[in-house]
Design a protein around this motif. Structure first.
Motif, PDB file in Angstrom:
ATOM      1  N   GLU A   6       7.061  17.908  50.052  1.00  0.00           N
ATOM      2  CA  GLU A   6       6.295  18.430  48.919  1.00  0.00           C
ATOM      3  C   GLU A   6       5.593  19.723  49.307  1.00  0.00           C
ATOM      4  O   GLU A   6       5.039  19.846  50.397  1.00  0.00           O
ATOM      5  CB  GLU A   6       5.250  17.395  48.451  1.00  0.00           C
ATOM      6  CG  GLU A   6       4.527  17.859  47.183  1.00  0.00           C
ATOM      7  CD  GLU A   6       3.537  16.835  46.631  1.00  0.00           C
ATOM      8  OE1 GLU A   6       3.262  15.836  47.319  1.00  0.00           O
ATOM      9  OE2 GLU A   6       3.052  17.068  45.506  1.00  0.00           O
ATOM     10  N   LYS A  31       8.610  16.229  42.070  1.00  0.00           N
ATOM     11  CA  LYS A  31       8.154  14.894  42.436  1.00  0.00           C
ATOM     12  C   LYS A  31       7.683  14.149  41.196  1.00  0.00           C
ATOM     13  O   LYS A  31       7.940  12.979  41.005  1.00  0.00           O
ATOM     14  CB  LYS A  31       7.000  15.019  43.424  1.00  0.00           C
ATOM     15  CG  LYS A  31       6.591  13.698  44.045  1.00  0.00           C
ATOM     16  CD  LYS A  31       5.530  13.951  45.113  1.00  0.00           C
ATOM     17  CE  LYS A  31       5.067  12.656  45.729  1.00  0.00           C
ATOM     18  NZ  LYS A  31       4.016  12.897  46.724  1.00  0.00           N
ATOM     19  N   ILE A  58       9.153  19.596  45.001  1.00  0.00           N
ATOM     20  CA  ILE A  58       9.806  19.242  46.251  1.00  0.00           C
ATOM     21  C   ILE A  58      10.663  20.429  46.686  1.00  0.00           C
ATOM     22  O   ILE A  58      11.396  20.997  45.862  1.00  0.00           O
ATOM     23  CB  ILE A  58      10.709  17.996  46.058  1.00  0.00           C
ATOM     24  CG1 ILE A  58       9.890  16.823  45.511  1.00  0.00           C
ATOM     25  CG2 ILE A  58      11.428  17.621  47.355  1.00  0.00           C
ATOM     26  CD1 ILE A  58       8.810  16.314  46.422  1.00  0.00           C
TER      27      ILE A  58
END
Lengths: 470, 323
Positions: A309, A357, A342
């Protein structure tokens, strides 16, 4: 003995009467007070039907009189509001309020930590959350963008993005005032009108989203090359542009489109794809003063090239969501804003996004929460369950369409239109699904979690008709 | 330099330089600063103070900039939000932010009115812009208007409720049972709008204007003649229904009139007597009519060139620059 009221009943009126009759009765009544004739004008009910189609428009509505005549439509205009005119009850006219107020004002002291704005943005949890942006956030954003936009006093900004969106607010409404540059206001955008506005007003700095740049290029093709205004800086956000678009745009308008990356929670841009060494498909490198890294689920930075992330740190990062401590703690950890995007970082320090995400749908630069739409759909009496996903029509396309998958209650039948109309009633049009598919059952994991990816997969090959017009 | 100081700074340094360009008009930093100060003083006089929240529901027009920076000078928190939003979304934002005032386009007043009862903290609705729109059609619309003294009602809420409930009753008597009155200004069946109304005021008088759909209303053709921003159009095109669609037949004028007048007489305990305008009223009427039509000539001529530029918008498809 009941009071007597007057009834004026007329089925042969026209659009001007809709305005003039009650206005005249009201005026007569007010005047009556002074000439002691109040009794002569009783309380009145007016029932009217027009005999010809008509439009009664406010003074600022653009009207094509010729076209109206051709179509047999009468047009009447509400006279511009003045001091004595009627207005919606218990509202205040901004213009009148301004007229009555002094034009000097001693500004309150504000510190960097004081709130300047709350900007609502959709997340995964349904209703929009208020992102708290401070005085310091906005000022730092102005400093951060210096790397990408180097203006001189005569430069003029234009935003094709509304000021209620963080991109338009921070990077034009605030940035132009920070730099002392003029800002050309575009309340209603159409590509051709905008090119004319650029010519008429001398715009040199443009902020827009990728689709708008594509539209501008199309519109420019209808003009002679010498008529096309030369731009100095163009900033794009929301989604990456193909390199060949950036090059083609530069050929026409002489300016490179600089791609920025950011979000409401970071007061707009935190990274730019530097025009002198663009990497296609990248969101660029962090602006000066901004730290960005890729982390795993534990928050530990991963190796270069590895996916995780993207998190952001800097003075442009918001202090959190208004009145939502739990959501704030989830997204802002130890000063790092968890973007929900991401991606990975390459060996040159460029960041790339590969996935999201969170389940947010992004359309036209606005975040849309599937949950918000799903919650609404499940309130429909015929709907048992609903799932909403954002889908790209084509693999390469960045723009997403909203598709709703619906499981109807037993024995019910419904049409797509019926469902869409239900949505339109309470949702902003851009949040209304683009289409609906009725299915028997929603794909779910063993634990009952909705598998959105499966829904997305099934849709890939479908083509949809473009419903949205810019 | 923080947000409250920026414009003031340039108002001193580059007083005559252009700060805003809007529809051919150039506004200097000095004038912009003055306008911001006027709005700031206006909000202050309404009791808005440091750390209060002020909602802003405006497109990119100068008033957005005035209001945003006025908030900064006051130390208030601006809450700008999407002009495409509708009832539920607006209500959530106003409630969550605790906004004490909203600055919006005049067109959005009915929308705010409908949700106002859910918003105890919202004290002031401040409006700008003259883009209101009323569409009339011989086959599908009827107008019911009241000119009454304000003291006919306890207050504005009472005026909305009483008129709303009265006409709801009249329509129920036609045989449409599903109609219900939504707070401040709309009569609905299911979620579809059957009639809308708003209360205007001038001195001690309320003018109440209701538009009711008698048959299926087709607004499309009207939008070939006028151009309004998408957020305004979007709100006119909300799901509609009509008496004919609900009843399964077209009501006669007579029937409508009787149903409406009977419910008014009952609910206000009055007797309605058919009458004409008085001589004095007719003078005012002629003046009002000429004003309405004179305004057309002026505005259509000056705006025609703008219109031809934006006209391409209507005709999706072949005129569209994107395909």
């Amino acid at each position: 003995m009941p009071n007597e009221w007057r009834l004026i009943y007329n089925t042969e009126t026209d659009i001007a009467d809709i305005l003039a009759m009650p206005a005249a009765v009201a005026e007569g009544r007010i005047a009556g007070r002074y000439i002691m004739a109040a009794k002569a004008t009783p309380d009145t009910v007016i029932i009217q039907k027009v005999k010809k189609r008509g439009i009664l428009a406010g003074a600022e509505v653009t009207i094509d009189r010729e076209e109206a005549e051709k179509r047999g439509i009468d047009v009447a205009v509400q006279p511009k509001a003045g001091r004595a005119s009627t207005r919606p009850a218990e509202t205040i006219s901004l213009q009148e309020m301004m007229l009555k107020s002094s034009d000097s004002f001693e500004a309150e002291e504000r510190s960097d930590d004081d709130l300047a704005a709350l900007i609502y943005t959709s997340g995964t949890t349904g209703l929009p959350k208020g992102v708290m942006l401070t005085q310091g956030n906005f000022r730092n954003e102005c400093e951060v963008t210096e790397i990408a936009i180097k203006t001189e006093p005569q430069d003029r900004f234009a935003s094709l993005v509304p000021f209620f969106h963080v991109f338009g607010l921070a990077d034009v409404c605030v940035l132009s005032m920070y730099r002392g540059n003029a800002s050309v206001l575009i309340p209603q955008y159409t590509p051709r009108k905008f090119i004319q506005t650029m010519i008429d007003t001398g715009v040199t700095v443009v902020l827009a989203i990728p689709t708008q740049y594509l539209h501008l290029m199309m519109a420019a093709k209808r003009r002679k090359p010498e008529e096309i205004p030369k731009l100095k800086f163009c900033i794009s956000g929301a989604a990456p542009l193909p390199l060949k678009v950036i090059e083609a745009f530069k050929e026409i308008f002489c300016a490179s489109i600089i791609e920025g990356y950011g979000m409401t929670e970071s007061t707009s841009a935190v990274a730019v794809n530097p025009p002198e060494r663009i990497k296609e498909g990248s969101i660029g490198i962090p602006c000066p003063g901004i730290e960005m890294k890729v982390v795993d689920d534990e928050g530990k930075e991963v190796e270069t090239g590895k996916t995780g992330e993207i998190v952001i740190k800097g003075d442009v990062v918001s202090k959190g969501y208004y009145n939502l401590p739990e959501e704030t703690n989830e997204t802002f950890k130890d000063g790092w804003l968890h973007s929900g995007d991401i991606g990975y970082k390459d060996e040159d320090g460029y960041f790339f996004i590969t996935d999201r995400k969170k389940d947010i749908i992004i359309k036209g630069g606005f975040n849309i929460s599937p949950k918000e739409i799903e919650d609404l759909l499940s309130q429909h009496p015929k709907v048992r369950e609903a799932a909403v996903v954002g889908l790209k029509e084509k693999e390469k396309e960045k723009k997403e369409k909203i598709k709703a998958f619906i499981v109807l209650s037993e024995g019910e039948s419904a049409t797509q239109e019926e469902i869409l109309e239900f949505c339109r009633k309470t949702l902003a049009t851009y949040k209304t699904p683009d289409n609906v598919e009725f299915i028997q059952v929603l794909p779910k994991s063993a634990t009952g979690k909705l598998l959105r990816k499966e829904l997305k997969g099934e849709f890939k090959d479908q083509r949809l008709i473009e419903r949205e017009e810019s | 330099m923080n947000l409250s100081q920026m414009v003031e700074h340039w108002a001193k340094e580059r007083a005559k330089n252009t700060a805003l360009v809007y529809e051919g008009r150039e506004i200097s930093f000095r004038d912009l600063d003055k306008s911001i100060n006027r709005v700031a003083n206006g909000l202050k006089n309404l009791g808005i103070k440091k750390d209060d929240t002020v909602a802003v529901m405006l497109p990119n027009i100068p008033e957005f900039v005035y209001t945003f920076y006025a908030c900064q000078k006051l130390g208030a928190v601006a809450v700008p939000f999407n002009t495409m939003y509708k009832g539920r979304e607006i209500s959530h934002i106003l409630k969550d932010s605790g906004a004490r005032a909203i600055v919006c386009l005049t067109n959005f007043v009915p929308l705010i009115n409908e949700i106002k009862s859910e918003l105890p903290e919202l004290e002031h609705i401040i409006t700008t812009g003259e883009r209101t729109l009323t569409l009339a059609d011989p086959d599908s619309t009827i107008f019911i208007q009241f000119v009454l003294l304000k003291n006919t009602f306890e207050n504005l809420d009472d005026a909305y409720r009483k008129v709303g409930e009265t006409i709801t009753e009249g329509i129920r008597n036609l045989g449409i049972k599903g109609v219900w009155y939504r707070h401040r200004g709309s009569l609905r069946i299911g979620g579809k709008k059957l009639a809308g109304f708003y209360v205007s005021e001038v001195e001690e008088i309320y003018i109440i204007n209701m538009l009711c759909f008698t048959s299926k209303f087709e607004p499309t053709d009207f939008f070939n003649v006028i151009w309004v921003p998408p957020e305004v159009k979007d709100k006119i095109l909300e799901p509609l229904t009509s008496i004919e669609e609900e009843l399964g037949r077209k009501p006669t004028d007579e029937e409508l009139r009787n149903a409406i007048t009977a419910s008014i007489e009952k609910s206000f305990n009055v007797q309605l007597k058919q009458g004409e305008m008085t001589r004095e009223e007719k003078f005012g009427y002629v003046k009002q009519r000429s004003l309405a039509f004179r305004a057309v000539k002026r505005s259509s001529e000056s705006k025609k060139s703008v219109f031809s530029k934006v006209k391409g918008l209507f005709s999706k498809g072949k005129h569209s620059p994107v395909k």
